[in-house]
Write an enzyme that holds these catalytic residues in place. Structure first.
Site, mmCIF file in Angstrom:
data_model
loop_
_atom_site.group_PDB
_atom_site.id
_atom_site.type_symbol
_atom_site.label_atom_id
_atom_site.label_comp_id
_atom_site.label_asym_id
_atom_site.label_seq_id
_atom_site.Cartn_x
_atom_site.Cartn_y
_atom_site.Cartn_z
ATOM 1 N N GLU A 36 0.824 -1.212 0.000
ATOM 2 C CA GLU A 36 0.000 0.000 0.000
ATOM 3 C C GLU A 36 0.856 1.258 0.000
ATOM 4 O OE1 GLU A 36 -3.961 -0.429 2.420
ATOM 5 O OE2 GLU A 36 -2.478 -1.813 3.204
ATOM 6 N N CYS B 219 3.449 8.283 1.231
ATOM 7 C CA CYS B 219 3.797 7.345 2.287
ATOM 8 C C CYS B 219 3.891 5.964 1.633
ATOM 9 C CB CYS B 219 2.702 7.395 3.353
ATOM 10 S SG CYS B 219 2.904 6.154 4.626
ATOM 11 N N CYS C 228 3.676 -6.671 8.278
ATOM 12 C CA CYS C 228 4.712 -6.236 9.226
ATOM 13 C C CYS C 228 4.850 -7.289 10.322
ATOM 14 C CB CYS C 228 4.333 -4.890 9.849
ATOM 15 S SG CYS C 228 5.613 -4.270 10.962
ATOM 16 N N CYS D 90 2.636 -3.957 16.980
ATOM 17 C CA CYS D 90 2.166 -2.767 17.685
ATOM 18 C C CYS D 90 0.647 -2.886 17.870
ATOM 19 C CB CYS D 90 2.536 -1.511 16.917
ATOM 20 S SG CYS D 90 4.318 -1.390 16.643
ATOM 21 N N CYS E 298 -2.031 -0.788 15.842
ATOM 22 C CA CYS E 298 -1.822 -0.677 14.396
ATOM 23 C C CYS E 298 -2.485 -1.838 13.658
ATOM 24 C CB CYS E 298 -0.323 -0.666 14.118
ATOM 25 S SG CYS E 298 0.070 -0.791 12.375
ATOM 26 N N GLY F 49 4.976 -2.157 7.185
ATOM 27 C CA GLY F 49 6.307 -2.687 7.434
ATOM 28 C C GLY F 49 7.174 -1.855 8.345
ATOM 29 N N GLU F 50 8.224 -2.503 8.837
ATOM 30 C CA GLU F 50 9.252 -1.833 9.647
ATOM 31 C C GLU F 50 10.457 -1.643 8.718
ATOM 32 O OE1 GLU F 50 10.303 -0.455 12.736
ATOM 33 O OE2 GLU F 50 12.112 -0.363 11.493
ATOM 34 N N SER G 264 10.786 5.947 9.330
ATOM 35 C CA SER G 264 10.286 5.807 10.692
ATOM 36 C C SER G 264 10.508 4.384 11.189
ATOM 37 C CB SER G 264 8.786 6.121 10.685
ATOM 38 O OG SER G 264 8.211 5.743 11.897
ATOM 39 N N SER H 58 9.359 5.796 16.589
ATOM 40 C CA SER H 58 8.025 5.716 17.184
ATOM 41 C C SER H 58 8.184 5.311 18.647
ATOM 42 C CB SER H 58 7.239 4.674 16.385
ATOM 43 O OG SER H 58 5.954 4.592 16.879
ATOM 44 N N LEU H 59 7.741 6.178 19.554
ATOM 45 C CA LEU H 59 7.997 5.942 20.981
ATOM 46 C C LEU H 59 6.703 5.557 21.708
ATOM 47 C CD1 LEU H 59 10.264 6.052 23.095
ATOM 48 C CD2 LEU H 59 9.695 8.449 23.480
ATOM 49 N N ASN I 79 -5.612 6.794 15.101
ATOM 50 C CA ASN I 79 -6.612 6.641 14.048
ATOM 51 C C ASN I 79 -7.397 5.363 14.318
ATOM 52 O OD1 ASN I 79 -5.948 8.944 12.365
ATOM 53 N ND2 ASN I 79 -3.979 7.913 12.139
ATOM 54 N N CYS J 59 -2.282 6.884 9.395
ATOM 55 C CA CYS J 59 -1.239 6.194 10.134
ATOM 56 C C CYS J 59 -1.774 5.004 10.931
ATOM 57 C CB CYS J 59 -0.693 7.208 11.133
ATOM 58 S SG CYS J 59 1.030 7.330 11.050
HETATM 59 S S1 SF4 Z 1 3.169 0.650 13.676
HETATM 60 FE FE1 SF4 Z 1 4.653 0.250 12.030
HETATM 61 S S2 SF4 Z 1 6.104 -1.156 13.009
HETATM 62 FE FE2 SF4 Z 1 4.273 -1.206 14.297
HETATM 63 S S3 SF4 Z 1 3.055 -2.927 13.480
HETATM 64 FE FE3 SF4 Z 1 2.371 -1.051 12.428
HETATM 65 S S4 SF4 Z 1 3.553 -1.020 10.537
HETATM 66 FE FE4 SF4 Z 1 4.596 -2.435 11.929
#
Ligand code: SF4
Length: 362
Positions: free
Chosen positions: A93, A106, A113, A117, A120, A166-167, A198, A221-222, A302, A345
């Site tokens: 995407e 983006c 991923c 998180c 997410c 993804g990371e 990021s 990302s904290l 979000n 996001c």
């Molecule tokens: S926030 Fe980023 S690193 Fe965390 S699960 Fe979602 S896509 Fe992966």
């Protein structure tokens, strides 16, 4: 499935080497590079400055594009989400976010991923696979061609953020290679200063990133200043807890050059990490690690049905920012874009919903 080499992911030097192997001169490699990246051609047949025999040869040997666009959704705020597929059927995407002064794309670094998180949606996909450098670049080409026509002028500068699926730091080599190729001035010419990568906190890669000569901006990302909560919100914290992450951040901050941006992202989850005390703890944490140049990007969560979180109220978002600022920490609030089409996001999860506004046929 065996795939022919995807030339979009070849650096200029690699193209020259390949062309030498097939008995073609260097300037032909340069022409193809300009065709793929400068004119954003997605087929060798469109490169009419090449002899027909060479176009035929390239069609047999290689490919100029591998992604297909399945759907495209347009938000009421103008944001567009592109749901693409790799040649072997994995979702990818990318999101186009226009503002008056600039365009931001983006893009994804992986399909799905592996990190989990909790706030997410992408996490629900799991890791499907890493994207190749060519697939990373092709997302940008597809989006620009959709918005401005094939090879059309891009009237605003293009900014890139590696914040899609993804990371990025778990696909480090392909990402860095893609960014290098995209920075070439005869191609897309998107320089590192216009790119932000990021990470959720892959600590060894932050050190590696700090050593790069030409590098994009970094965002970490904290989302919590205490390990107990961060373990839950971002389980990667169990592997690299906050003190290790912030030591890496400090090492990176020491290498910051003029004009480079360094931010921490903080997703604000109503009633979870958005209290006055959370803001004070965050400011204290930064002070303890002597992080003075980093800025905080506050991202109101979000929402999505499958996620057990709600966004903080606008009043609390504002208050959180004010508390940080009163403690000498610069903070910004990111305006959510494309929430209605699952483009914001943390919402990218290859969603194909009949009730989304879809424009087909690209
Ligand atoms: S926030 Fe980023 S690193 Fe965390 S699960 Fe979602 S896509 Fe992966």
């Amino acid at each position: 499935m065996l795939q022919r080499p995807h030339l979009t992911g070849f650096s200029r030097a690699e193209l020259v080497a390949l062309f030498a192997e097939i008995g073609e001169p260097r300037y032909r490699a340069d022409q193809v590079f300009r065709g793929l990246h400068g004119r954003r051609s997605m087929a060798f047949d469109e490169m009419t400055d090449l002899p027909k025999s060479l176009r035929e040869k390239l069609n047999e040997l290689a490919s100029a594009s591998t992604l297909t666009v399945g759907s495209r959704y347009t938000s009421v705020d103008g944001t567009r989400r592109f749901l693409m597929k790799t040649h072997d059927g994995y979702p990818v995407e990318a999101v186009f976010i226009p503002t008056e002064s600039r365009d931001t794309i983006c893009f994804s670094s992986q399909s799905g991923c592996p990190l989990k998180c909790d706030f997410c949606l992408t996490a629900r996909l799991g890791l499907l696979r890493n994207l190749t450098a060519g697939e990373i670049i092709e997302q940008i080409i597809l989006v620009l061609n959709d918005v401005y026509g094939v090879g059309g002028e891009t009237p605003h500068g293009t900014n890139l953020v590696a914040m899609g699926e993804g990371e990025p730091f778990l696909n480090f080599e392909n990402l860095i290679k893609a960014l290098e190729i995209m920075s070439d001035e005869t191609g897309l010419f998107i320089v590192p200063g216009r790119v932000t990568v990021s990470t959720a906190g892959i600590v060894p890669k932050i050190y590696e990133f700090a050593e790069l000569d030409r590098r994009p901006n970094l965002a970490i990302s904290l989302s919590s200043a205490n390990d107990e909560l961060r373990d839950k919100l971002m389980p990667i914290n169990k592997r690299w807890p906050i003190h290790e992450l912030l030591s890496a951040a400090k090492a990176f901050e020491k290498t910051l050059k003029r004009g480079e941006r360094f931010t921490f992202e903080y997703v604000l989850l109503g009633g979870v990490n958005d209290s006055d005390k959370d803001a004070e703890d965050l400011a204290r944490l930064l002070r303890r690690h002597d992080l003075r140049k980093v800025k905080i990007n506050l991202i109101p969560h979000n929402p999505a049905e499958q996620l057990d979180y709600r966004p903080s109220s606008p009043e609390q978002v504002k208050r959180f920012k004010e508390i940080l600022e009163s403690l000498d920490v610069s903070a910004y609030i990111r305006t959510p874009r494309g929430r209605d089409i699952y483009a914001a996001c943390g919402q990218l999860a290859a969603k194909e919903e009949p009730n989304l506004v879809q424009i087909a046929g690209i």
